[in-house]
Design a protein around this motif. Structure first.
Motif, PDB file in Angstrom:
ATOM      1  N   LEU A  85      40.480 -19.456   4.677  1.00  0.00           N
ATOM      2  CA  LEU A  85      42.033 -19.426   4.482  1.00  0.00           C
ATOM      3  C   LEU A  85      41.332 -20.200   2.642  1.00  0.00           C
ATOM      4  CD1 LEU A  85      44.271 -20.777   6.687  1.00  0.00           C
ATOM      5  CD2 LEU A  85      44.044 -18.779   5.918  1.00  0.00           C
ATOM      6  N   GLY A  86      41.257 -20.567   3.120  1.00  0.00           N
ATOM      7  CA  GLY A  86      40.392 -21.167   1.099  1.00  0.00           C
ATOM      8  C   GLY A  86      40.081 -20.531   0.629  1.00  0.00           C
ATOM      9  N   ALA A  87      38.729 -20.004   1.063  1.00  0.00           N
ATOM     10  CA  ALA A  87      37.507 -18.384   0.699  1.00  0.00           C
ATOM     11  C   ALA A  87      38.743 -16.639   0.472  1.00  0.00           C
ATOM     12  CB  ALA A  87      36.807 -17.875   1.509  1.00  0.00           C
ATOM     13  N   VAL A  88      39.444 -16.678   1.217  1.00  0.00           N
ATOM     14  CA  VAL A  88      40.726 -15.929   1.422  1.00  0.00           C
ATOM     15  C   VAL A  88      41.812 -16.395  -0.330  1.00  0.00           C
ATOM     16  CG1 VAL A  88      42.989 -14.488   1.810  1.00  0.00           C
ATOM     17  CG2 VAL A  88      40.603 -15.101   3.501  1.00  0.00           C
ATOM     18  N   ALA A  89      42.084 -17.430  -0.733  1.00  0.00           N
ATOM     19  CA  ALA A  89      42.988 -17.928  -1.512  1.00  0.00           C
ATOM     20  C   ALA A  89      42.217 -17.671  -2.384  1.00  0.00           C
ATOM     21  CB  ALA A  89      43.649 -18.707  -1.114  1.00  0.00           C
ATOM     22  N   LEU A  90      41.086 -18.047  -2.944  1.00  0.00           N
ATOM     23  CA  LEU A  90      40.331 -18.195  -3.575  1.00  0.00           C
ATOM     24  C   LEU A  90      40.518 -16.325  -4.344  1.00  0.00           C
ATOM     25  CD1 LEU A  90      37.872 -19.512  -5.744  1.00  0.00           C
ATOM     26  CD2 LEU A  90      36.329 -18.631  -4.168  1.00  0.00           C
ATOM     27  N   ASP A  91      39.446 -15.677  -3.237  1.00  0.00           N
ATOM     28  CA  ASP A  91      39.824 -14.410  -3.947  1.00  0.00           C
ATOM     29  C   ASP A  91      41.131 -13.861  -4.482  1.00  0.00           C
ATOM     30  OD1 ASP A  91      36.797 -14.527  -3.147  1.00  0.00           O
ATOM     31  OD2 ASP A  91      37.218 -13.648  -1.230  1.00  0.00           O
ATOM     32  N   LEU A  92      41.948 -14.350  -3.659  1.00  0.00           N
ATOM     33  CA  LEU A  92      42.978 -13.617  -4.809  1.00  0.00           C
ATOM     34  C   LEU A  92      43.656 -14.410  -5.815  1.00  0.00           C
ATOM     35  CD1 LEU A  92      45.426 -13.805  -1.321  1.00  0.00           C
ATOM     36  CD2 LEU A  92      44.420 -11.190  -2.274  1.00  0.00           C
ATOM     37  N   MET A  93      43.257 -15.864  -5.214  1.00  0.00           N
ATOM     38  CA  MET A  93      43.859 -16.014  -7.255  1.00  0.00           C
ATOM     39  C   MET A  93      42.619 -15.547  -8.303  1.00  0.00           C
ATOM     40  SD  MET A  93      44.796 -20.078  -5.878  1.00  0.00           S
ATOM     41  CE  MET A  93      46.237 -20.225  -4.914  1.00  0.00           C
ATOM     42  N   LEU A 153      51.567 -14.070  -2.022  1.00  0.00           N
ATOM     43  CA  LEU A 153      50.364 -14.577  -0.801  1.00  0.00           C
ATOM     44  C   LEU A 153      49.509 -15.249  -0.912  1.00  0.00           C
ATOM     45  CD1 LEU A 153      49.944 -13.048   2.173  1.00  0.00           C
ATOM     46  CD2 LEU A 153      48.605 -11.382   0.881  1.00  0.00           C
ATOM     47  N   ALA A 154      49.004 -15.808  -1.983  1.00  0.00           N
ATOM     48  CA  ALA A 154      48.040 -16.728  -2.321  1.00  0.00           C
ATOM     49  C   ALA A 154      48.082 -18.280  -2.402  1.00  0.00           C
ATOM     50  CB  ALA A 154      47.247 -16.877  -3.694  1.00  0.00           C
ATOM     51  N   TRP A 155      49.299 -18.746  -3.300  1.00  0.00           N
ATOM     52  CA  TRP A 155      49.739 -19.914  -2.704  1.00  0.00           C
ATOM     53  C   TRP A 155      49.879 -20.658  -1.233  1.00  0.00           C
ATOM     54  CZ3 TRP A 155      54.178 -22.047  -1.534  1.00  0.00           C
ATOM     55  CH2 TRP A 155      54.518 -23.885  -1.504  1.00  0.00           C
ATOM     56  N   PRO A 156      51.176 -20.063  -0.534  1.00  0.00           N
ATOM     57  CA  PRO A 156      51.066 -20.272   0.596  1.00  0.00           C
ATOM     58  C   PRO A 156      49.754 -20.417   1.716  1.00  0.00           C
ATOM     59  CG  PRO A 156      52.481 -18.093   0.274  1.00  0.00           C
ATOM     60  CD  PRO A 156      51.913 -18.203  -0.748  1.00  0.00           C
ATOM     61  N   ILE A 157      48.610 -19.374   1.849  1.00  0.00           N
ATOM     62  CA  ILE A 157      47.139 -19.618   1.969  1.00  0.00           C
ATOM     63  C   ILE A 157      46.370 -21.131   1.134  1.00  0.00           C
ATOM     64  CG2 ILE A 157      44.867 -18.718   2.596  1.00  0.00           C
ATOM     65  CD1 ILE A 157      46.786 -15.994   2.013  1.00  0.00           C
ATOM     66  N   ALA A 158      46.697 -21.016   0.355  1.00  0.00           N
ATOM     67  CA  ALA A 158      46.067 -22.565   0.353  1.00  0.00           C
ATOM     68  C   ALA A 158      46.149 -24.053   0.558  1.00  0.00           C
ATOM     69  CB  ALA A 158      45.817 -22.388  -1.443  1.00  0.00           C
ATOM     70  N   GLY A 176      29.957 -18.593   2.129  1.00  0.00           N
ATOM     71  CA  GLY A 176      31.476 -18.954   2.808  1.00  0.00           C
ATOM     72  C   GLY A 176      32.276 -19.614   2.141  1.00  0.00           C
ATOM     73  N   VAL A 177      31.840 -19.569   0.245  1.00  0.00           N
ATOM     74  CA  VAL A 177      32.829 -19.518  -0.496  1.00  0.00           C
ATOM     75  C   VAL A 177      34.509 -18.814  -0.851  1.00  0.00           C
ATOM     76  CG1 VAL A 177      33.215 -19.729  -3.249  1.00  0.00           C
ATOM     77  CG2 VAL A 177      31.854 -21.440  -1.401  1.00  0.00           C
ATOM     78  N   PHE A 178      33.128 -17.818  -0.925  1.00  0.00           N
ATOM     79  CA  PHE A 178      33.603 -15.911  -1.271  1.00  0.00           C
ATOM     80  C   PHE A 178      34.186 -15.263   0.014  1.00  0.00           C
ATOM     81  CE2 PHE A 178      31.422 -17.278  -4.855  1.00  0.00           C
ATOM     82  CZ  PHE A 178      32.634 -17.543  -5.732  1.00  0.00           C
TER      83      PHE A 178
END
Lengths: 81, 242
Positions: B98-106, B133-138, B82-84
């Motif tokens: 959303l957290g996982a997507v932000a993490l992957d992008l970051m 993209l990553a920052w707004p998702i986070a 679930g993390v990734f």
């Protein structure tokens, strides 16, 4: 081996970080583009030059060895390091 | 999994999540300021860029604690996957996703920056744009996953985060920072050429000037001198930039 610093004029976008980091031998022209003021970087300033190279946001600075007798076949001054 | 339901894990997850978001907002703002060529004698430009780099590492550290504590806290079921992987978490599937997507992008942005020396500048830059993209998702992840938004201080923190990044963004759009553009972020340096002509010469014009100076043998150049090294190659064309 003597080192020299070169600007890739195509890549440079005039961020000016190099002139802040190495004011000893980098000046800016009136549009903010760097002018390297030393043909050969003295050994004691090589660390400074490396720092300026690493910090360039455009990867537009090249620190390279001065080849006194380049073979005729080699193209002078490619942009790759 | 071992039953780890300590309240401290939960507090750590929340606290490090908020700190990490705040740090990433400063990272965004300082990155945008670097691109806008903000900085002068008091706070040099390279210092803002260096702050941008180092705060990223700090933010990643807090993000790592945030993730580890939320995974080992057995009160909520997120799981390593679930993390990734988006939507792999049984707990609050959408918001964790959303957290996982932000993490992957970051991670993509951060790792590509670590490899910046070895990849082409255009590739690095393209990946770096993902941070927008990553920052707004986070941010959305932070707003909707937690229960802290009922507190005034959390609303204030989110507001400050949004304000920082948006003000920096508006500044960047408002000031066209490129020296070849009509406006620069450094009017004092651009002033001499702007007194007569509002548009500064572009790169090809400068190169033409340099060439003219090189060809003319006699009078020493009065306008900005070029590197005196005669072996400096002169680019004849200008590659279009994105």
């Amino acid at each position: 081996m003597e080192m020299r610093l070169r600007v890739d004029p195509v890549a440079c976008d005039g961020f000016g970080h190099c002139a802040e980091l190495a004011p000893e031998f980098i000046a800016l022209d009136e549009w903010g583009y760097p002018i390297i003021q030393l043909d050969v970087i003295p050994r004691e300033l090589e660390r400074v030059a490396e720092m300026a190279v690493n910090q360039c946001p455009r990867k537009a600075l090249i620190l390279e060895k001065v080849d006194r007798n380049p073979p005729a076949s080699r193209r002078r001054g490619g942009t790759k390091r | 999994m071992i039953a780890l339901t300590s309240h401290y894990l939960w507090y750590s997850t929340r606290a490090t999540g908020i700190v990490s978001l705040f740090l990433f907002s400063i990272v965004m703002a300082s990155g945008i300021m670097t691109a806008t060529r903000v900085g002068g004698a008091a706070l040099p430009r390279f210092a803002i860029a260096e702050l941008h780099r180092r705060l990223t590492l700090l933010a990643v550290l807090f993000l790592a604690i945030h993730i580890v504590t939320s995974v080992i806290d057995s009160y909520v079921n997120i799981g390593i996957a679930g993390v990734f992987i988006p939507f792999a978490s049984p707990y609050k599937t959408l918001w964790v996703a959303l957290g996982a997507v932000a993490l992957d992008l970051m991670l993509a942005v951060t790792l590509s920056s670590m490899l910046r020396k070895h990849i082409s500048h255009d590739l690095w830059r393209a990946i770096h744009w993902i941070s927008y993209l990553a920052w707004p998702i986070a941010l959305i992840h932070a707003i909707f996953i937690g229960t802290d938004m009922r507190f005034g201080w959390m609303v204030a923190v989110i507001g400050v985060n949004i304000a920082m990044v948006f003000l920096a963004g508006i500044w960047r759009l408002w000031k066209n920072p490129h020296p070849d553009g009509a406006l620069t972020a450094i009017p004092d340096r651009a002033a001499p050429s702007r007194t007569t002509n509002n548009r500064t010469p572009n790169a090809s014009q400068r190169i033409a000037q340099q060439r003219a100076q090189q060809k003319a043998p006699s009078p020493p150049p009065t306008t900005p001198s070029l590197p005196s090294n005669p072996t400096t190659p002169i680019a004849t064309t200008r590659r279009p930039r994105p």
